[in-house]
Design an enzyme around this catalytic site. Structure first.
Site: not given
Ligand code: NAD
Length: 295
Positions: A96, A171, A246
């Site tokens: 997102t 979204k 966010k």
């Molecule tokens: P998270 O922080 O658990 O996972 C993100 C991952 O990306 C981490 O493992 C991190 O180490 C990795 N990362 C960061 N920078 C990186 C890079 N340069 N190269 C490779 N890996 C890298 O976050 P999440 O909860 O999995 O959410 C991911 C996305 O999904 C976000 O944009 C969030 O807004 C969206 N989202 C999350 C949810 C939820 O309920 N968690 C729901 C809908 C949307």
């Protein structure tokens, strides 16, 4: 079956990648956090040492990253996806992020003859684990058609929302409704308390009246009326207040850039900012009712 490079194996990305393995795809993952990629390897995937390695061998690259800054770095940076993948590769960004970054990266991908969609999700970690996510997809029709069968391995509902960036637009518009409506429902329950109106009685009336909405009937912010809502487990997330904050900030950025008037969205962003700032960022977003009540 496709050879997929998956970048960003966090709370959402890891179970999504695992579902693609279950669907029969060959998945090679990369994450800056080594242990995350290791988890993918132990569930039958491959572990790429860099973004370049993950992208150069893939028919499809999927990213699930925290924000626009990481998406920019992973796609546009040196040794990033656009420098490493072959023309014709399908690129799916499910993070997102802000609409402007999504459109800029999509433009750069199109210039390299890659087929890119933005495909943010709703459904949270439960939806990621159960392969029941909803994908809101922005991008040209040919890219959508190539991405759709891959997305079907991770989700149940796939909506083509229009051109590049429109997935992100859908979204943040949806989540602005959600953030505002949760505050509205919370204020009503707090007012009912001060008026001596039982929460269950308000629920019985409003769930069948014009106040009916998802924040009330599926995610009720008081314990009792909807036994599965986070209010019944002391606002354990669920969807965290930090995530809601966010998304509301992304909506405000987009409103400012596009010249849209969204005063309630602005107020909701400010309230969630205060709630997070008081140490509740990791609580469920429906816990905002405690903040409104004065805890
Ligand atoms: P998270 O922080 O658990 O996972 C993100 C991952 O990306 C981490 O493992 C991190 O180490 C990795 N990362 C960061 N920078 C990186 C890079 N340069 N190269 C490779 N890996 C890298 O976050 P999440 O909860 O999995 O959410 C991911 C996305 O999904 C976000 O944009 C969030 O807004 C969206 N989202 C999350 C949810 C939820 O309920 N968690 C729901 C809908 C949307």
């Amino acid at each position: 079956m496709a050879h997929i490079g998956f970048v960003g194996l966090g709370n959402m990305g890891l179970p999504m990648a695992q579902n693609l393995i279950k669907a029969g795809h060959q998945v090679e993952g990369y994450d800056v956090f080594d242990a995350a990629a290791e988890k993918l390897r132990s569930s039958g995937g491959g572990r790429a040492e860099t973004v370049k390695v993950a992208a150069s061998r893939a028919d499809v690259v999927i990213t699930m990253l925290p924000s626009g800054a990481e998406v920019r770095e992973v796609y546009l940076g040196p040794l990033g996806v656009l420098e490493s993948a072959q023309p014709g590769t399908v690129l799916i960004d499910s993070s997102t992020i802000d609409v402007a970054t999504a459109r800029e990266v999509a433009q750069a991908a199109a210039e390299r003859r890659m087929l890119m969609v933005d495909a943010p999700v709703s459904g949270g970690v439960g939806g990621a684990q159960g392969a029941t996510l909803t994908f809101m997809v922005g991008g040209p029709q040919p890219a959508f058609e190539k991405a759709k069968p891959i997305l079907e391995g991770m989700g149940k509902t796939i909506v083509h929302a229009g051109g590049p960036g429109n997935g992100q637009a859908a979204k943040i518009c949806n989540n602005m409704i959600l953030g505002i409506s949760m505050i509205a429902v919370s204020e009503a329950f707090v007012l009912a308390e001060t008026l001596g109106l039982d929460a269950q009685k308000l629920f019985d009336v409003s769930s069948k009246s014009s106040g009916q909405c998802w924040s009330l009937t599926t995610y009720c912010p008081v314990p009792g009326p909807v036994p599965t809502s986070p209010a019944n487990r002391d606002y354990q997330a669920g969807f965290t207040a930090a995530m809601m904050h966010k998304d509301l900030k992304l909506a405000q950025d987009a409103a400012r850039q596009g010249g849209a008037t969204t005063p309630l969205g602005a107020e909701a962003a400010a309230l969630y900012g205060l709630y997070c700032g008081h140490g509740h960022a990791s609580r469920d977003f429906s816990g905002i009712i405690k903040f409104i009540r004065g805890f």
